[in-house]
Design a protein around this motif. Structure first.
Motif, PDB file in Angstrom:
ATOM      1  N   ARG A   1      -8.610   5.802   6.235  1.00  0.00           N
ATOM      2  CA  ARG A   1      -8.285   6.470   4.971  1.00  0.00           C
ATOM      3  C   ARG A   1      -6.917   6.017   4.468  1.00  0.00           C
ATOM      4  O   ARG A   1      -6.735   5.739   3.277  1.00  0.00           O
ATOM      5  CB  ARG A   1      -8.304   7.980   5.167  1.00  0.00           C
ATOM      6  CG  ARG A   1      -8.075   8.787   3.888  1.00  0.00           C
ATOM      7  CD  ARG A   1      -7.895  10.254   4.218  1.00  0.00           C
ATOM      8  NE  ARG A   1      -9.041  10.783   4.935  1.00  0.00           N
ATOM      9  CZ  ARG A   1     -10.150  11.198   4.349  1.00  0.00           C
ATOM     10  NH1 ARG A   1     -10.269  11.116   3.039  1.00  0.00           N
ATOM     11  NH2 ARG A   1     -11.139  11.693   5.063  1.00  0.00           N
ATOM     12  N   ARG A   2      -5.968   5.926   5.374  1.00  0.00           N
ATOM     13  CA  ARG A   2      -4.623   5.524   4.979  1.00  0.00           C
ATOM     14  C   ARG A   2      -4.601   4.067   4.548  1.00  0.00           C
ATOM     15  O   ARG A   2      -3.907   3.703   3.595  1.00  0.00           O
ATOM     16  CB  ARG A   2      -3.661   5.762   6.134  1.00  0.00           C
ATOM     17  CG  ARG A   2      -3.439   7.239   6.448  1.00  0.00           C
ATOM     18  CD  ARG A   2      -2.678   7.435   7.723  1.00  0.00           C
ATOM     19  NE  ARG A   2      -1.340   6.894   7.611  1.00  0.00           N
ATOM     20  CZ  ARG A   2      -0.517   6.773   8.646  1.00  0.00           C
ATOM     21  NH1 ARG A   2      -0.914   7.112   9.855  1.00  0.00           N
ATOM     22  NH2 ARG A   2       0.693   6.283   8.469  1.00  0.00           N
TER      23      ARG A   2
ATOM     24  N   ARG B   1       2.210   0.909   9.886  1.00  0.00           N
ATOM     25  CA  ARG B   1       3.574   1.362   9.570  1.00  0.00           C
ATOM     26  C   ARG B   1       3.829   1.297   8.070  1.00  0.00           C
ATOM     27  O   ARG B   1       4.454   2.189   7.484  1.00  0.00           O
ATOM     28  CB  ARG B   1       4.579   0.493  10.317  1.00  0.00           C
ATOM     29  CG  ARG B   1       6.046   0.816   9.985  1.00  0.00           C
ATOM     30  CD  ARG B   1       6.454   2.197  10.480  1.00  0.00           C
ATOM     31  NE  ARG B   1       7.803   2.538  10.114  1.00  0.00           N
ATOM     32  CZ  ARG B   1       8.904   2.087  10.733  1.00  0.00           C
ATOM     33  NH1 ARG B   1       8.784   1.275  11.771  1.00  0.00           N
ATOM     34  NH2 ARG B   1      10.095   2.467  10.341  1.00  0.00           N
ATOM     35  N   LEU B   2       3.350   0.242   7.411  1.00  0.00           N
ATOM     36  CA  LEU B   2       3.581   0.099   5.976  1.00  0.00           C
ATOM     37  C   LEU B   2       2.882   1.191   5.186  1.00  0.00           C
ATOM     38  O   LEU B   2       3.407   1.672   4.183  1.00  0.00           O
ATOM     39  CB  LEU B   2       3.120  -1.275   5.497  1.00  0.00           C
ATOM     40  CG  LEU B   2       3.891  -2.475   6.049  1.00  0.00           C
ATOM     41  CD1 LEU B   2       3.471  -3.745   5.334  1.00  0.00           C
ATOM     42  CD2 LEU B   2       5.393  -2.270   5.933  1.00  0.00           C
ATOM     43  N   THR B   3       1.687   1.579   5.625  1.00  0.00           N
ATOM     44  CA  THR B   3       1.007   2.664   4.903  1.00  0.00           C
ATOM     45  C   THR B   3       1.806   3.955   5.020  1.00  0.00           C
ATOM     46  O   THR B   3       1.889   4.734   4.059  1.00  0.00           O
ATOM     47  CB  THR B   3      -0.416   2.877   5.446  1.00  0.00           C
ATOM     48  OG1 THR B   3      -0.370   3.198   6.832  1.00  0.00           O
ATOM     49  CG2 THR B   3      -1.276   1.645   5.238  1.00  0.00           C
TER      50      THR B   3
ATOM     51  N   LEU C   1      14.194   1.581  -1.854  1.00  0.00           N
ATOM     52  CA  LEU C   1      14.065   1.271  -0.441  1.00  0.00           C
ATOM     53  C   LEU C   1      13.661  -0.195  -0.316  1.00  0.00           C
ATOM     54  O   LEU C   1      12.658  -0.627  -0.886  1.00  0.00           O
ATOM     55  CB  LEU C   1      12.996   2.156   0.213  1.00  0.00           C
ATOM     56  CG  LEU C   1      12.664   1.855   1.683  1.00  0.00           C
ATOM     57  CD1 LEU C   1      13.887   2.108   2.565  1.00  0.00           C
ATOM     58  CD2 LEU C   1      11.486   2.701   2.161  1.00  0.00           C
ATOM     59  N   LEU C   2      14.443  -0.967   0.423  1.00  0.00           N
ATOM     60  CA  LEU C   2      14.170  -2.383   0.666  1.00  0.00           C
ATOM     61  C   LEU C   2      13.663  -2.536   2.093  1.00  0.00           C
ATOM     62  O   LEU C   2      14.349  -2.154   3.042  1.00  0.00           O
ATOM     63  CB  LEU C   2      15.451  -3.197   0.453  1.00  0.00           C
ATOM     64  CG  LEU C   2      15.411  -4.689   0.799  1.00  0.00           C
ATOM     65  CD1 LEU C   2      14.371  -5.422  -0.044  1.00  0.00           C
ATOM     66  CD2 LEU C   2      16.790  -5.311   0.595  1.00  0.00           C
ATOM     67  N   VAL C   3      12.451  -3.062   2.246  1.00  0.00           N
ATOM     68  CA  VAL C   3      11.802  -3.141   3.556  1.00  0.00           C
ATOM     69  C   VAL C   3      11.479  -4.594   3.885  1.00  0.00           C
ATOM     70  O   VAL C   3      10.808  -5.271   3.101  1.00  0.00           O
ATOM     71  CB  VAL C   3      10.502  -2.310   3.587  1.00  0.00           C
ATOM     72  CG1 VAL C   3       9.862  -2.379   4.973  1.00  0.00           C
ATOM     73  CG2 VAL C   3      10.775  -0.866   3.199  1.00  0.00           C
TER      74      VAL C   3
ATOM     75  N   VAL D   1      10.800  -2.091  -2.417  1.00  0.00           N
ATOM     76  CA  VAL D   1      10.730  -3.549  -2.495  1.00  0.00           C
ATOM     77  C   VAL D   1      10.460  -4.074  -1.097  1.00  0.00           C
ATOM     78  O   VAL D   1      11.230  -3.825  -0.168  1.00  0.00           O
ATOM     79  CB  VAL D   1      12.037  -4.154  -3.046  1.00  0.00           C
ATOM     80  CG1 VAL D   1      11.943  -5.687  -3.074  1.00  0.00           C
ATOM     81  CG2 VAL D   1      12.333  -3.612  -4.438  1.00  0.00           C
ATOM     82  N   PHE D   2       9.345  -4.797  -0.943  1.00  0.00           N
ATOM     83  CA  PHE D   2       8.986  -5.372   0.349  1.00  0.00           C
ATOM     84  C   PHE D   2       9.368  -6.854   0.367  1.00  0.00           C
ATOM     85  O   PHE D   2       8.893  -7.629  -0.463  1.00  0.00           O
ATOM     86  CB  PHE D   2       7.485  -5.239   0.606  1.00  0.00           C
ATOM     87  CG  PHE D   2       7.041  -3.826   0.888  1.00  0.00           C
ATOM     88  CD1 PHE D   2       7.210  -3.265   2.141  1.00  0.00           C
ATOM     89  CD2 PHE D   2       6.448  -3.063  -0.102  1.00  0.00           C
ATOM     90  CE1 PHE D   2       6.802  -1.965   2.407  1.00  0.00           C
ATOM     91  CE2 PHE D   2       6.039  -1.767   0.142  1.00  0.00           C
ATOM     92  CZ  PHE D   2       6.208  -1.215   1.400  1.00  0.00           C
ATOM     93  N   ASP D   3      10.200  -7.211   1.316  1.00  0.00           N
ATOM     94  CA  ASP D   3      10.503  -8.619   1.594  1.00  0.00           C
ATOM     95  C   ASP D   3       9.491  -9.059   2.638  1.00  0.00           C
ATOM     96  O   ASP D   3       9.633  -8.763   3.826  1.00  0.00           O
ATOM     97  CB  ASP D   3      11.937  -8.749   2.117  1.00  0.00           C
ATOM     98  CG  ASP D   3      12.254 -10.150   2.603  1.00  0.00           C
ATOM     99  OD1 ASP D   3      11.648 -11.109   2.085  1.00  0.00           O
ATOM    100  OD2 ASP D   3      13.093 -10.277   3.515  1.00  0.00           O
ATOM    101  N   THR D   4       8.435  -9.752   2.212  1.00  0.00           N
ATOM    102  CA  THR D   4       7.301  -9.995   3.094  1.00  0.00           C
ATOM    103  C   THR D   4       7.481 -11.248   3.940  1.00  0.00           C
ATOM    104  O   THR D   4       8.352 -12.079   3.683  1.00  0.00           O
ATOM    105  CB  THR D   4       5.998 -10.132   2.290  1.00  0.00           C
ATOM    106  OG1 THR D   4       5.990 -11.392   1.595  1.00  0.00           O
ATOM    107  CG2 THR D   4       5.842  -9.001   1.289  1.00  0.00           C
ATOM    108  N   ALA D   5       6.582 -11.368   4.928  1.00  0.00           N
ATOM    109  CA  ALA D   5       6.533 -12.571   5.760  1.00  0.00           C
ATOM    110  C   ALA D   5       5.988 -13.724   4.935  1.00  0.00           C
ATOM    111  O   ALA D   5       5.486 -13.530   3.823  1.00  0.00           O
ATOM    112  CB  ALA D   5       5.651 -12.307   6.980  1.00  0.00           C
TER     113      ALA D   5
END
Length: 338
Positions: A225-226, A129-131, A45-47, A145-149
């Motif tokens: 917790r999350r 949302r990411l959690t 998953l590419l985010v 895979v996270f394509d971050t800011a």
């Protein structure tokens, strides 16, 4: 130069965050690595968490805020921070409406409008949302895979679990309804691991509270917790890694050096760095010769600043890297043996 083994990274990790200064090729590297992992047989998953999304440009097709299948084993998603803030505020509005009297509704709406522009509002909604993505992806994907800011935004995002812990505690203290609320507060110390087996289960934390206080405390406890769970996943070197992308130029080098130091202090493992757009040996002419000489000085400086961080150099390509075939070629170069 300690060599970065990206093949092992894609094969062994469950989560990879790709970050760096804006304009250095983060999205291209993240997209190529995600596609390479999919070609290795990993459900990937590419985010994109960058408000200025570029995944659609990289793959030359529309993606958006819903999962899209781009290739065999490859799914992509562009998280919309503005939409996340709106949905988060809608949840807050529904919860607050249960407590607000009719004459308080106007003031409540005014505060919610102000909250939309409050510092950290977008990061908090995005982290929530990411959690959720991190939790749900464990069941459906082998790798995320996270394509971050750009770097500064990402570092603020990763610091939020501790910030939100302190914020939650303060909010609950302001809304104390009974002496037994202290049982809740004792488990909201910043940095505490709420999932630890030595802590009181959530149902016990909320036991004995009046309905109004339970309704207030429960979502705050669950949210924290999350956040803590996401932070633990990011801090586990056998599970997650952060990969920096930079170009052999002064500002990206300095920013990467600071970011690597910040992440290490925060306990988030840094796997290495991809040095992108290095001039190829075949570039000719006086201009390229002068440029290459300056670049070599920058690479020496980079090595001194980032040593012993593993690195992989990638040459500047003649054309833009766009579409599946171009990303596959770029990914092959990333994973190739030097």
């Amino acid at each position: 130069m300690p060599e970065l083994n990206l093949h092992d990274l894609l094969s062994q990790r469950r989560q990879l965050m790709v970050g760096g200064k804006g304009g250095v090729g983060k999205t291209t590297v993240a997209s190529a690595l995600a596609l390479a992992a999919a070609n290795l047989g990993r459900r990937t998953l590419l985010v994109s968490t960058d408000p200025a999304h570029s995944l659609a440009d990289a793959f030359d097709r529309e993606i958006g805020n819903r999962e899209q299948t781009l290739a065999v084993n490859l799914t992509a998603l562009e998280v919309d921070p503005e939409q996340e803030v709106e949905e988060h505020l809608q949840r807050v509005r529904a919860q607050m409406a249960r407590f607000a009297r009719p004459e308080q509704r106007s003031a409540m709406e005014h505060q919610l409008k102000l909250s939309r522009q409050a510092p950290g509002a977008q990061e908090a909604a995005l982290l929530e949302r990411l959690t959720t993505i991190m939790e749900e992806a464990r069941e459906r994907f082998d790798l995320v895979v996270f394509d971050t800011a750009p770097t500064g935004h990402t570092l603020r995002l990763l610091s939020l679990p501790e910030v939100m812990a302190a914020w939650s505690e303060g909010l609950l203290r302001q809304h104390r309804r009974s002496e037994q609320l202290g049982k809740v507060l004792s488990h909201l110390t910043p940095g505490r691991d709420l999932d630890s087996p030595v802590n009181t289960p959530e149902e016990h934390q909320l036991a004995g509270l009046d309905d109004r206080t339970r309704d207030l405390a429960a979502p705050l406890i669950e949210r924290q917790r999350r956040f803590q769970k996401a932070r633990r996943l990011l801090s586990a070197p056998e599970h997650s890694a952060f990969l920096f992308v930079l170009t052999p130029e002064r500002l990206p080098i300095l920013e990467t050096e600071r970011a690597v130091h910040s992440l290490k202090e925060a306990g988030i493992p840094v796997a290495g760095a991809v040095v992108n757009r290095v001039l190829p040996d075949g570039a000719a002419g006086a201009f390229f010769q002068a440029r290459r000489e300056r670049e070599q000085r920058m690479l020496v400086d980079l090595a001194e600043r980032l040593d012993p961080l593993p690195r992989r150099q990638v040459p500047l390509f003649v054309d833009d890297i766009q579409g599946l075939s171009a990303l596959e070629a770029f990914g092959s170069r990333l994973l190739s043996t030097p």
